[in-house]
Design a protein around this motif. Structure first.
Motif, PDB file in Angstrom:
ATOM      1  N   LEU A  91      37.736  35.452  40.682  1.00 41.22           N
ATOM      2  CA  LEU A  91      36.982  35.504  39.284  1.00 41.22           C
ATOM      3  C   LEU A  91      38.324  35.461  38.248  1.00 41.22           C
ATOM      4  N   PRO A  92      37.730  34.928  36.980  1.00 38.26           N
ATOM      5  CA  PRO A  92      38.634  34.968  36.107  1.00 38.26           C
ATOM      6  C   PRO A  92      38.740  36.138  35.182  1.00 38.26           C
ATOM      7  N   PHE A  93      38.035  37.213  35.683  1.00 30.88           N
ATOM      8  CA  PHE A  93      37.887  38.498  34.857  1.00 30.88           C
ATOM      9  C   PHE A  93      37.859  39.647  35.986  1.00 30.88           C
ATOM     10  N   THR A  94      38.077  40.939  35.469  1.00 34.78           N
ATOM     11  CA  THR A  94      38.054  42.143  36.078  1.00 34.78           C
ATOM     12  C   THR A  94      36.280  42.636  36.109  1.00 34.78           C
ATOM     13  N   PRO A  95      35.608  42.679  37.321  1.00 36.20           N
ATOM     14  CA  PRO A  95      34.238  43.010  37.311  1.00 36.20           C
ATOM     15  C   PRO A  95      34.164  44.426  36.998  1.00 36.20           C
ATOM     16  N   PRO A  96      33.259  44.707  36.023  1.00 38.90           N
ATOM     17  CA  PRO A  96      32.992  46.265  35.566  1.00 38.90           C
ATOM     18  C   PRO A  96      32.112  46.901  36.623  1.00 38.90           C
ATOM     19  N   VAL A  97      31.205  46.049  37.553  1.00 39.81           N
ATOM     20  CA  VAL A  97      30.565  46.871  38.299  1.00 39.81           C
ATOM     21  C   VAL A  97      30.887  45.994  39.704  1.00 39.81           C
ATOM     22  N   LYS A  98      30.425  46.881  40.753  1.00 34.71           N
ATOM     23  CA  LYS A  98      30.484  46.089  42.149  1.00 34.71           C
ATOM     24  C   LYS A  98      28.986  45.820  42.406  1.00 34.71           C
ATOM     25  N   LEU A  99      28.656  44.597  42.879  1.00 33.04           N
ATOM     26  CA  LEU A  99      27.199  44.233  43.055  1.00 33.04           C
ATOM     27  C   LEU A  99      27.279  43.745  44.486  1.00 33.04           C
ATOM     28  N   TYR A 100      26.132  44.216  45.193  1.00 32.46           N
ATOM     29  CA  TYR A 100      26.091  43.717  46.536  1.00 32.46           C
ATOM     30  C   TYR A 100      24.669  43.126  46.638  1.00 32.46           C
ATOM     31  N   LEU A 101      24.452  41.780  46.975  1.00 29.22           N
ATOM     32  CA  LEU A 101      23.141  41.136  47.274  1.00 29.22           C
ATOM     33  C   LEU A 101      22.904  40.920  48.571  1.00 29.22           C
ATOM     34  N   LEU A 102      21.827  41.383  49.146  1.00 28.25           N
ATOM     35  CA  LEU A 102      21.507  41.681  50.529  1.00 28.25           C
ATOM     36  C   LEU A 102      20.146  40.539  50.721  1.00 28.25           C
TER      37      LEU A 102
ATOM     38  N   LEU B 165      36.268  38.264  44.249  1.00 28.18           N
ATOM     39  CA  LEU B 165      37.372  39.151  43.904  1.00 28.18           C
ATOM     40  C   LEU B 165      38.178  38.521  42.645  1.00 28.18           C
ATOM     41  N   PRO B 166      38.660  39.410  42.086  1.00 34.90           N
ATOM     42  CA  PRO B 166      39.607  38.926  40.794  1.00 34.90           C
ATOM     43  C   PRO B 166      40.628  38.212  41.122  1.00 34.90           C
ATOM     44  N   SER B 167      40.955  37.218  40.368  1.00 37.17           N
ATOM     45  CA  SER B 167      42.198  36.417  40.475  1.00 37.17           C
ATOM     46  C   SER B 167      43.511  37.177  40.387  1.00 37.17           C
ATOM     47  N   ARG B 168      44.353  36.694  41.244  1.00 37.13           N
ATOM     48  CA  ARG B 168      45.777  37.524  41.224  1.00 37.13           C
ATOM     49  C   ARG B 168      46.473  37.233  39.888  1.00 37.13           C
ATOM     50  N   ASP B 169      46.092  36.034  39.349  1.00 36.32           N
ATOM     51  CA  ASP B 169      46.661  35.556  38.021  1.00 36.32           C
ATOM     52  C   ASP B 169      46.341  36.123  36.689  1.00 36.32           C
ATOM     53  N   ILE B 170      45.251  37.040  36.707  1.00 40.37           N
ATOM     54  CA  ILE B 170      44.737  37.521  35.531  1.00 40.37           C
ATOM     55  C   ILE B 170      45.232  39.016  35.148  1.00 40.37           C
ATOM     56  N   ASN B 171      45.268  39.491  33.864  1.00 41.80           N
ATOM     57  CA  ASN B 171      45.504  40.900  33.631  1.00 41.80           C
ATOM     58  C   ASN B 171      44.459  41.577  33.909  1.00 41.80           C
ATOM     59  N   LEU B 172      44.426  42.387  34.804  1.00 42.00           N
ATOM     60  CA  LEU B 172      43.137  43.308  35.129  1.00 42.00           C
ATOM     61  C   LEU B 172      43.049  44.583  33.980  1.00 42.00           C
ATOM     62  N   ALA B 173      41.740  44.575  33.839  1.00 42.39           N
ATOM     63  CA  ALA B 173      41.387  45.826  33.045  1.00 42.39           C
ATOM     64  C   ALA B 173      41.692  47.233  33.746  1.00 42.39           C
ATOM     65  N   PHE B 174      41.406  46.936  34.920  1.00 47.63           N
ATOM     66  CA  PHE B 174      41.986  48.234  35.857  1.00 47.63           C
ATOM     67  C   PHE B 174      41.991  47.872  37.347  1.00 47.63           C
ATOM     68  N   PRO B 175      42.881  48.238  38.157  1.00 47.95           N
ATOM     69  CA  PRO B 175      43.830  49.582  37.748  1.00 47.95           C
ATOM     70  C   PRO B 175      45.092  49.020  36.914  1.00 47.95           C
ATOM     71  N   VAL B 176      45.478  49.823  36.093  1.00 40.38           N
ATOM     72  CA  VAL B 176      46.522  49.497  35.254  1.00 40.38           C
ATOM     73  C   VAL B 176      47.456  50.715  35.135  1.00 40.38           C
ATOM     74  N   PRO B 177      48.753  50.531  34.927  1.00 38.10           N
ATOM     75  CA  PRO B 177      49.712  51.613  34.470  1.00 38.10           C
ATOM     76  C   PRO B 177      49.477  52.280  33.330  1.00 38.10           C
ATOM     77  N   MET B 178      49.769  53.791  33.345  1.00 38.70           N
ATOM     78  CA  MET B 178      49.851  54.381  32.367  1.00 38.70           C
ATOM     79  C   MET B 178      50.680  53.757  30.986  1.00 38.70           C
ATOM     80  N   GLU B 179      51.864  53.426  31.331  1.00 39.59           N
ATOM     81  CA  GLU B 179      52.860  52.842  30.240  1.00 39.59           C
ATOM     82  C   GLU B 179      53.011  51.469  30.703  1.00 39.59           C
TER      83      GLU B 179
END
Length: 284
Positions: free
Chosen positions: A201-212, A142-156
């Protein structure tokens, strides 16, 4: 069983769960559906939410409804192949994966919401004695709490206190805790050897991936859209993702050389992130 960390399930999520029960045969053509009161109690929602879910099933042709009689399951419609929305497509694949004696699930995602809801079906089968894996090993990025997420982000541009980020962080932590607790309860109740681990994770994942079970890779692109959400602090206007609605594409090692290569490379990518670039994650 709690499956949403205190967040009420939506009509769509309830409808998807009932669709899966119809698909696997737990609810068969001609069977009477549980009453609205019974479904409301099971899912922990108001009857109005159940009514909306049943209306969606009726519109899909899955229910026969006649005045004065309880809804019954209609004859199964002919389904088309191809990718399905993540909330619809993930549950049956997880159910099949949990039929193995040794279950291995790796996931990289923005929150554990979809995974948590989709696991409700294999959980139900385990508690009902239908399946009984010997071990379950789950790793989640999961993304780290300390990064600036690519999304979700506020409009302003936000102030120092970003309410959209705080909303996401609260969901990430609450959903992760419930997922962990539900999995660990299988060890306490059924004696299954369960491991649940999280990394940041140190970044925002652009996809969701599941490995079964190292034999199937499921991938969906996060679709970004503008939306509003009412909160106690006011209206949040943001760019967010439609994770449950994004199409889920499946690749299996048994489907040929091309699919097998995709599964192998996806597993290598996940393992490398887990070992080399991620950090400890605390769900608080």
């Amino acid at each position: 069983m709690a499956v949403n960390g205190g967040r009420r399930l939506s009509p769509q999520e309830i409808a998807d769960t009932l669709r899966e029960r119809i698909r696997v045969g737990d609810l068969r053509a001609g069977d009477r559906l549980p009453t609205q009161a019974e479904l409301a109690e099971e899912f922990g929602v108001e009857r109005g939410v159940v009514r909306q879910a049943l209306r969606a099933l009726q519109e899909d042709g899955l229910l026969n409804v006649s005045k004065g009689s309880p809804p019954r399951i209609a004859e199964a419609p002919v389904t088309q192949g191809g990718p399905q929305p993540t909330m619809v497509g993930l549950a049956p694949r997880l159910t099949e994966a949990f039929s193995s004696p040794y279950v291995r699930i790796d996931a990289a995602c923005l929150t554990a919401e979809t995974l948590l809801v989709a696991l409700s079906e294999p959980f139900r089968l385990i508690y009902g004695g239908r399946i009984q894996p010997e071990s379950i090993d789950v790793r989640i990025l999961l993304p780290s709490r300390d990064i600036n997420l690519a999304f979700p982000v506020p409009m302003e541009a936000p102030d120092d206190d970003n309410p959209v980020h705080q909303r996401w962080l609260g969901m990430r932590n609450a959903l992760g805790r419930v997922l962990r607790d539900n999995l660990l309860s299988l060890r306490a109740v059924h004696g299954i050897d369960v491991k649940v681990r999280f990394r940041a994770l140190p970044f925002t994942p652009p996809v969701k991936l599941y490995l079964l079970n190292r034999s199937e890779a499921l991938i969906a692109y996060y679709m970004v859209a503008r939306r509003e959400e009412a909160t106690e602090a006011g209206i949040l206007d943001m760019y967010d993702v439609l994770g449950t609605e994004s199409l889920l594409f499946s690749f299996e090692t048994s489907a040929g050389e091309r699919d097998a290569a995709f599964v192998a490379q996806s597993q290598k990518w996940f393992d490398a992130l887990w070992e080399a670039t991620t950090t400890d994650l605390t769900l608080s």
